[in-house]
Design a protein around this motif. Structure first.
Motif, PDB file in Angstrom:
ATOM      1  N   ASN A 161       0.688  -1.314   0.022  1.00 16.23           N
ATOM      2  CA  ASN A 161       0.218  -0.065  -0.038  1.00 16.23           C
ATOM      3  C   ASN A 161       1.040   1.247   0.018  1.00 16.23           C
ATOM      4  OD1 ASN A 161      -2.622  -1.533  -0.024  1.00 16.23           O
ATOM      5  ND2 ASN A 161      -2.303  -1.671   2.276  1.00 16.23           N
ATOM      6  N   THR A 162       2.071   1.234   0.706  1.00 15.11           N
ATOM      7  CA  THR A 162       2.802   2.417   0.933  1.00 15.11           C
ATOM      8  C   THR A 162       4.111   2.115   0.977  1.00 15.11           C
ATOM      9  OG1 THR A 162       1.118   3.464   2.214  1.00 15.11           O
ATOM     10  CG2 THR A 162       3.364   4.476   2.418  1.00 15.11           C
ATOM     11  N   LYS A 253       8.131  14.848  -6.890  1.00 12.88           N
ATOM     12  CA  LYS A 253       9.203  14.645  -5.688  1.00 12.88           C
ATOM     13  C   LYS A 253      10.327  14.564  -6.007  1.00 12.88           C
ATOM     14  CE  LYS A 253       5.089  12.278  -3.389  1.00 12.88           C
ATOM     15  NZ  LYS A 253       4.760  11.316  -3.011  1.00 12.88           N
ATOM     16  N   ASP A 294       0.273   1.813  -3.673  1.00 12.25           N
ATOM     17  CA  ASP A 294      -0.799   2.928  -3.648  1.00 12.25           C
ATOM     18  C   ASP A 294      -0.315   4.305  -3.492  1.00 12.25           C
ATOM     19  OD1 ASP A 294      -3.037   1.198  -4.062  1.00 12.25           O
ATOM     20  OD2 ASP A 294      -3.158   0.640  -2.013  1.00 12.25           O
ATOM     21  N   GLN A 295       0.922   4.155  -2.651  1.00  9.47           N
ATOM     22  CA  GLN A 295       1.460   5.592  -2.444  1.00  9.47           C
ATOM     23  C   GLN A 295       3.085   5.674  -2.191  1.00  9.47           C
ATOM     24  OE1 GLN A 295       0.220   7.118   1.538  1.00  9.47           O
ATOM     25  NE2 GLN A 295       1.070   9.276   1.259  1.00  9.47           N
ATOM     26  N   VAL A 297       6.228   7.330  -0.805  1.00 12.44           N
ATOM     27  CA  VAL A 297       6.650   8.437   0.012  1.00 12.44           C
ATOM     28  C   VAL A 297       8.328   8.746  -0.091  1.00 12.44           C
ATOM     29  CG1 VAL A 297       7.085   9.171   2.517  1.00 12.44           C
ATOM     30  CG2 VAL A 297       5.062   7.749   1.849  1.00 12.44           C
TER      31      VAL A 297
END
Length: 592
Positions: A161-162, A253, A294-295, A297
């Protein structure tokens, strides 16, 4: 003849002929060879794939198509001798063995420049790109260790997910945002801005804003204004990253990495990118699939530069400054006294050398090693102390390793004095190794083998390990190498205050010291005080503090000796003779 030995895991594909599964380092070197036209040009150049003896289900591997690459395979039961000497990858040129990604890439690039009619100039200012070894250079470590670790992590990452982008990727983004730093900056400004200046004052007088040099926008490549070998190595790693996590999805980013990546990708008409794609292209096996997440960072540091020195060499456990307040030092040494150990080294009572300097050729003396005249006599005393011990321990046929050999002062002397032994000169600095090779060639010695690599890359068998002033933790790595093989050792440590913990080296070294009341910070304080030794004949020397420093050297060396004794060694702590030939005048002699 140049032999490049690369690791591979297995042949794969339908016919197990043209597809091979290899680690990241092997892939990078395969791309470098293709990009620099090896082995198509110049000297005989052979690529050898050596099958890994390590089997793992979680490999950082890629499958490449070698249909158009001439290689020789060696299965794990049929290894040639050379890959047993050092950690793969390895490059050999006669008796010269190079281990370490960046050192090998530099040598391939130099061969390319020497023999190509239209060479790619990627070795930077005065050919110094990635010249320093990973142990002392942040840049080399970043290319050889850090980025590969990041790519390995991304390749092994499962869908999630992350996902946090590896820290070193974010650091590179921050580095690219820093102002350009380069040698001969005024010459670069003159060429780019079409001006004529030679100082900061003249630059400040430029009244036309367009004549000013933008130090931020002109940080175009990894090391500065021009593309270098560092960019090539990093691009190959990022190309794998891009297949797993497309960089354009991270443009917001990681904008500077994206701009840098696109620039390298388009350079040379896209040649480097095309080589990467060709090697990774096959119909039957797609090893690098896009990561489903999904994400993503990304935490980019506000200000991080790879231009800076590595301050982590002194590992002070988060303390910015390691104080040596005298009352605190005395309290720490009181804890040592409570161990009731005889830590004192003994004088070296040898009256006569076991060899005659008059019979030693000039090139094997310190005079032949380009030393300043005021250092020659002191260096002679240092060398004869260690040489005498080695002569007593050596037997015909022994392999003797001079660790951190520099320009070969000790190892070359031993090669002359012990012609029936083989001497390995192990040094990670290319320039120092070259000077040693030139000296050996002038002497006509045939019992010397050269290793250009970091200490932890060396895996060969040997009988005696010697080191003269190996810096800080390097002395402990040398001793551990000897202990692993139950080899005899003659070690004169240096730079006690620069010891720092590594994965395989922790302090204190021995069980007795580990089980004492000494804290790690206090142990490092003793090591720091051990560097407060100075010439006692100098009127400016603090004699009391110097004697304390000599005692602290003995304490650290006692810990080292106890570590070896746990494995069955007999260790003698001696001093060099005369003792004023160097402030770092302690000697550890170990026999098993």
């Amino acid at each position: 003849m140049i032999d490049l030995h690369l690791e591979y895991f297995r042949k794969t594909g339908l016919d197990k002929k043209d597809l091979v599964e290899i680690p990241i380092e092997s892939y990078i070197l395969l791309v470098i060879c293709k990009y620099l036209s090896q082995p198509e040009i110049g000297r005989d150049f052979q690529i050898n794939f050596v099958q890994s003896k390590i089997v793992s289900e979680h490999r950082d591997s890629v499958v490449v198509n070698i249909e158009n690459v001439g290689v020789t395979f060696h299965e794990n039961e049929l290894w040639p001798a050379t890959p047993k000497y050092c950690q793969l990858p390895i490059l050999t040129i006669n008796d010269w063995i190079i281990s370490g990604l960046c050192g090998i890439c530099r040598r391939i690039a130099k061969t390319h420049v020497e023999y190509s009619q239209n060479p790619k100039q990627i070795l930077g200012f005065k050919g110094n790109t990635l010249l320093a070894p990973a142990e002392i250079s942040m840049w080399t470590k970043f290319c050889e260790v850090d980025v590969i670790k990041c790519v390995r992590e991304v390749l092994q990452q499962e869908n999630c997910n992350t996902y946090n982008i590896p820290e070193d990727i974010a650091k590179f983004e921050s580095h690219l945002s820093q102002p350009l730093k380069t040698h001969n900056i005024y010459k670069l400004i003159n060429n780019v801005q079409k001006v004529k200046i030679s100082s900061q004052q003249e630059y400040n007088k430029l009244d036309n804003e367009t004549a000013r040099f933008n130090f931020y926008e002109n940080h175009k490549f990894a090391e500065g204004f021009e593309k270098t070998l560092a960019d090539i190595i990093l691009f190959i790693g990022f190309h794998l990253f891009d297949r797993r996590i497309p960089l354009d999805t991270l443009h917001a980013k990681l904008p500077r990495i994206n701009n840098w990546y696109r620039q390298i990708k388009a350079d040379d008409n896209g040649e480097l990118n095309q080589i990467c794609n060709d090697l990774l292209s096959n119909q039957h096996c797609h090893t690098i699939s896009r990561l489903i997440v999904d994400q993503l960072v990304v935490n980019v540091p506000a200000s991080y530069s790879l231009y800076k020195s590595d301050t982590k060499k002194l590992n002070l456990l988060g303390e910015k400054v390691l104080t040596t307040n005298q009352p605190e030092v005395l309290g720490i040494l009181k804890k040592v006294n409570q161990l009731r150990l005889d830590t004192a080294s003994i004088p070296n009572d040898r009256k006569i050398n076991l060899f005659d300097w008059e019979t030693v050729p000039l090139e094997a003396k310190p005079e032949g090693g380009m030393l300043p005249s005021k250092r020659i006599e002191r260096k002679k005393h240092q060398l004869e102390n260690l040489a005498n011990e080695v002569i007593e321990l050596a037997r015909p046929g022994y392999i003797i390793v001079d660790f951190c050999s520099g320009t070969g002062h000790l190892g070359i002397l031993l090669a002359c004095l012990l012609p029936e032994c083989t001497i390995y000169l192990l040094e990670n600095k290319e320039e120092s190794q070259q000077l040693a090779m030139d000296r050996v060639q002038r002497l006509g010695l045939s019992n010397v083998v050269y290793f250009q690599c970091n200490l932890n890359y060396f895996t060969a068998h040997f009988d005696i390990g010697v080191s003269l002033h190996a810096c800080g933790v390097a002395s402990d790595i040398v001793l551990e190498k000897c202990i692993d093989l139950r080899a005899k050792f003659v070690c004169c440590p240096c730079c006690y205050g620069k010891i720092c913990e590594l994965d395989a080296i922790q302090y204190p070294r021995s069980k007795i010291f580990q089980q004492s009341e000494l804290l790690l910070k206090e142990y490092l304080c003793i090591a720091h005080c051990a560097d407060q030794t100075h010439d006692l004949n100098n009127s400016k020397t603090n004699v009391e503090k110097s004697h304390q420093g000599f005692h602290c050297m003995d304490v650290i060396d006692k810990d080292r000796a106890l570590r070896a004794e746990e494995f069955g060694y007999t260790v003698i702590q001696k001093r060099l003779n005369p003792e004023d030939c160097t402030p770092k005048n302690r000697l550890l002699v170990g026999t098993f």
